[in-house]
Design an enzyme around this catalytic site. Structure first.
Site, short mmCIF file in Angstrom:
data_model
loop_
_atom_site.label_atom_id
_atom_site.label_comp_id
_atom_site.label_asym_id
_atom_site.label_seq_id
_atom_site.Cartn_x
_atom_site.Cartn_y
_atom_site.Cartn_z
CB SER A 159 -19.29 -19.10 65.53
OG SER A 159 -20.45 -19.66 66.48
CE LYS A 201 -21.95 -15.85 65.97
NZ LYS A 201 -21.96 -17.58 66.11
#
Length: 800
Positions: free
Chosen positions: A675, A718
């Site tokens: 990520s 997130k």
């Protein structure tokens, strides 16, 4: 009355009595008794008090647990053999226990000495002779060595008192009879009691001989191996005891009959019952067989609870117990709908995956309450022995069934809701892999005939509603994961935490702290502040701890009388809870060149992760720190390679060849995953260009060598982390656009989402000035290509 003697250490005997003027060998294993022996041998006279216990099962007897009459004795010999002390005691005289002056590390008693019985006369002499006669008759039934000792004692003409004590010690009388002899105050009483005890013992010996003779006459050669069984049967007949009185087999058979066992199981159980009847009760096999039969009788082979699946009520129960989690509740209701339409269908095997404190275990309880099933929970965290789940084979001492079978027995029905907590934390040890044992338990094609090693009979688990929980799926074996339906539970938003605190957490803590209505008032703004500034988590476990602390502070003030009512406003929170522990990421709103905010997923939810870079002018290497995993290291190399390959169009050809140090803070925490690729590329581009990244932007995504931005997981977590941290703009991979639908509306509306397919799209948002350079460079290249004529190459060469 004699004066009290000095306190002496006490040795408590479980099933024996030491008489004066006799010797007794003794094995000492109890810690308090060993301390008493050591204390006695440390003195000059080596004297102890030997007392008998009323109840042999009491481990640390007090004065009320001991018979009042005891014997003062001398420790003649002490020898240690392993953990046991082998000692020899010689009785001196009788005493009466008055009080225990201490109990640890060993009991010490004050005693009153008692005089020896000294009466004489014709009655004493007649009783003495009768006792000796009985003793000689009893000796005739004993083994030659013991018989010779008894005949020697009974043949010596000496003190009747000492002879009586010696004979009583050899016969090994029951504790209550022996204590009656020790308590006798006259010789006549002592001899009369001993004569009665010997007469009873003689009658028992004669009867046993008669039973043995009767049993042997009825045996054939093929039946001699059943000698013990027939002797036991004759004993029962002579004593007039029924079978249930001698072992409770009738009651056990009745329980087995009521269990409604399947035919294959019933035949095995009948065979074990027949074998149990032949095994003596004193044999260890009797206890093992009986324990196994009791387990079989206690298991709910055909007993099930009826499902009352009312979808409206189920939704109501889930909403009452949990705020938010709308998608999770919808999926649960879908499974319940299938169970209602097809009751014969196999129960689903669900796996709740999410950060700690988001309500995975409590969801299982709510489902059980909604459909009327019995709830049982097993914690699998740290389990590393396969036998804990499958049970131990009955050949081992201390064998017991596995946790699955034990949970079914506790539930009392064969279709409970069984929650297997922390399935991701199973270990592997030298005794097997527990996750491999779960493969059979959680496989609908196999668990209809689950075999527990201890039970060793097929048990149907197909009707059990299994729910497993995990914080992450990375450590769950793939074959096990393939057998479960995964339902992910994400972290809560601030609004959801506020609702949970108001409806569930605060009322529960008020009740547990004993505060009445109105004694503690927590405004909504304070609850929101507590959730944001005193906790930072995906779930609400830490939030409940802070609220519990707040209630304790208020309870302390109310209980002390310093206040009748406490209001926890914003101004009072610092005084009640201390300084704020967490802050929004305002400190990094002004970012220096080389720093880029990324979004990462952890087991506790999403978080904002900053990537920091600096130039190393005297080096050309790439240095990576911050406990980065191999995937993150590869992302950093790919990002640097892309920038170096496009240095000309970015106008960075003079600096990209210098060494770079990439660091991700919180170095004590291991980090890995793809990520951070986009954030690393942005941080490096910011460093090389000397342009700071926008302070209100965060990003996530994987980068390739061709500059593509690939999708990643954990988008909901997130975005929640970005919302909590005060981020305004989030850059996401374009192929993660569909994942945004899972994000709550209030979070999505507070964020500007930018979807990037290429790293240039990321730079356009996070580094606008660098993006303008790229566009200008690209335009210049395009214009140059369009104006090239026949002499272009020569002109370019001349210009260079």
């Amino acid at each position: 009355m004699s004066e009290l003697a000095s306190p002496l250490p006490v040795i408590a005997l479980r099933r024996a009595v030491l008489f004066p003027r006799t010797l007794m060998p003794l094995s000492v294993g109890r810690t308090t008794s060993a301390h008493a022996v050591e204390a006695a041998t440390a003195t000059e006279h080596k004297t102890v008090i030997v007392a008998a216990q009323r109840d042999a099962e009491v481990e640390e007897p007090g004065l009320a647990d001991l018979f009042p009459f005891a014997t003062r004795a001398v420790v003649k010999r002490v020898e240690r053999r392993g953990e046991l002390l082998q000692i020899v005691l010689q009785g001196i005289d009788r005493v009466r226990l008055v009080e225990l002056t201490q109990t640890a590390p060993h009991p010490v008693a004050r005693v009153q000495p008692l005089p020896d019985p000294a009466d004489t006369g014709a009655e004493v002499e007649a009783l003495h002779r009768a006792v000796l006669d009985r003793a000689r008759q009893i000796a005739g039934f004993w083994a030659p060595s013991t018989q010779a000792l008894m005949l020697q004692v009974a043949g010596d003409a000496h003190d009747p008192l000492q002879q009586a004590y010696l004979i009583a010690g050899l016969v090994e009388l029951p504790t209550d009879r022996a204590m009656a002899l020790l308590a006798a105050n006259t010789r006549a009483e002592l001899l009369r009691l001993l004569h009665d005890a010997l007469a009873h013992e003689l009658e028992v010996l004669r009867l046993r001989e008669q039973i043995a003779s009767k049993a042997e006459t009825g045996l054939s050669e093929e039946q001699r191996r059943y000698l013990l069984r027939q002797q036991l049967q004759v004993i029962r007949e002579e004593l007039g005891e029924t079978e249930s009185g001698a072992g409770g087999l009738d009651e056990l058979r009745e329980r087995v009959a009521k269990a409604e066992l399947p035919p294959s199981v019933r035949s095995e159980v009948d065979r074990e019952l027949e074998r149990l009847q032949r095994v003596p009760m004193a044999s260890p096999e009797h206890s093992l067989a009986r324990s196994w039969l009791e387990l079989v009788a206690a298991l709910p082979w055909n007993k099930a609870s009826s499902d009352a699946i009312d979808l409206t009520r189920a939704r109501q129960v889930l909403d009452e117990d949990h705020s938010g989690l709308d998608e999770v509740k919808t999926r649960i209701l879908e499974y319940l709908s299938v169970m209602k339409l097809n009751p014969a269908a196999r129960a689903p095997i669900l796996c709740f995956v999410g950060p700690p404190g988001v309500g995975k275990t409590s969801l299982g309880k709510s489902i059980a309450r909604a459909i009327g099933r019995t709830f049982e929970r097993l914690s699998l965290g740290g389990l590393h022995d396969e036998a804990e789940l499958r049970g131990h084979r009955r050949t081992y001492i201390g064998a017991m069934p596995g946790r699955i079978v034990q949970a079914i027995r506790r539930a009392g029905v064969n279709n409970p809701l069984l929650m297997l907590d922390e399935v991701d934390k199973l270990g592997v040890g030298v005794h097997g892999d527990p996750s491999a044992a779960l493969l059979e338990v959680l496989d609908p094609a196999q668990n209809s005939e689950f075999h527990d090693n201890y039970l060793d009979l097929p048990f149907d688990l197909s009707r059990v509603f299994f729910i497993t929980t995990a914080n992450t799926l990375d450590t769950v074996p793939r074959p096990l994961l393939d057998r479960m339906e995964v339902i992910r539970l994400s972290g809560y938003t601030d609004d959801e935490k506020l609702a949970i605190a108001k409806d569930h957490l605060l009322p529960r803590q008020l009740r547990e702290s004993g505060l009445r209505d109105g004694q503690l008032e927590v405004p909504e703004v304070s609850l929101r502040l507590i959730a944001r500034r005193y906790t930072r988590e995906a779930g609400v476990r830490q939030l409940e701890r802070v609220l519990a602390s707040l209630c304790r502070k208020a309870a302390s003030r109310v209980a002390s009388g310093s206040a009748d009512r406490v209001t926890a406003g914003e101004a009072e929170l610092r005084e009640l809870l201390g300084p704020e522990r967490f802050f929004d990421e305002d400190l990094r709103q002004e970012l220096p060149p080389g720093v880029a905010p990324g979004l990462a997923w952890t087991e506790t939810g999403g978080t904002v992760l900053y990537v920091e870079t600096v130039l190393l002018p005297d080096s050309t290497e790439l240095l990576l720190t911050g406990q980065l995993g191999e995937v993150m290291r590869e992302s950093a190399r790919a990002a640097l390679s892309w920038l170096r390959a496009h240095a000309v169009e970015l106008g960075l050809e003079t600096v990209v060849k210098k060494g770079v140090h990439v660091h991700v803070p919180a170095g004590a925490t291991p980090k890995d995953g793809p990520s951070a690729g986009v954030a690393m590329a942005t941080a490096l581009a910011s460093l090389f260009a000397g342009i700071p990244v926008r302070g209100d932007v965060a990003m996530t995504g994987e980068i390739t060598l061709s500059g593509l931005v690939l999708p990643v997981g954990g988008i909901r977590e997130k975005l929640l982390a970005a919302h909590r941290a005060g981020v305004r703009t989030v850059v996401l991979p374009s192929r993660n656009r569909q994942d945004v639908a899972e994000v709550p509306d209030n979070v999505r509306s507070g964020l500007q989402l930018v979807f990037a397919a290429h790293v240039a799209d990321v730079f356009a948002t996070a580094l606008p000035e660098l993006a303008r350079r790229m566009r200008a460079a690209a335009g210049a290249v395009a214009r140059g290509a369009g104006s090239q004529g026949p002499g272009h190459e020569a002109a370019a060469g001349m210009e260079s």
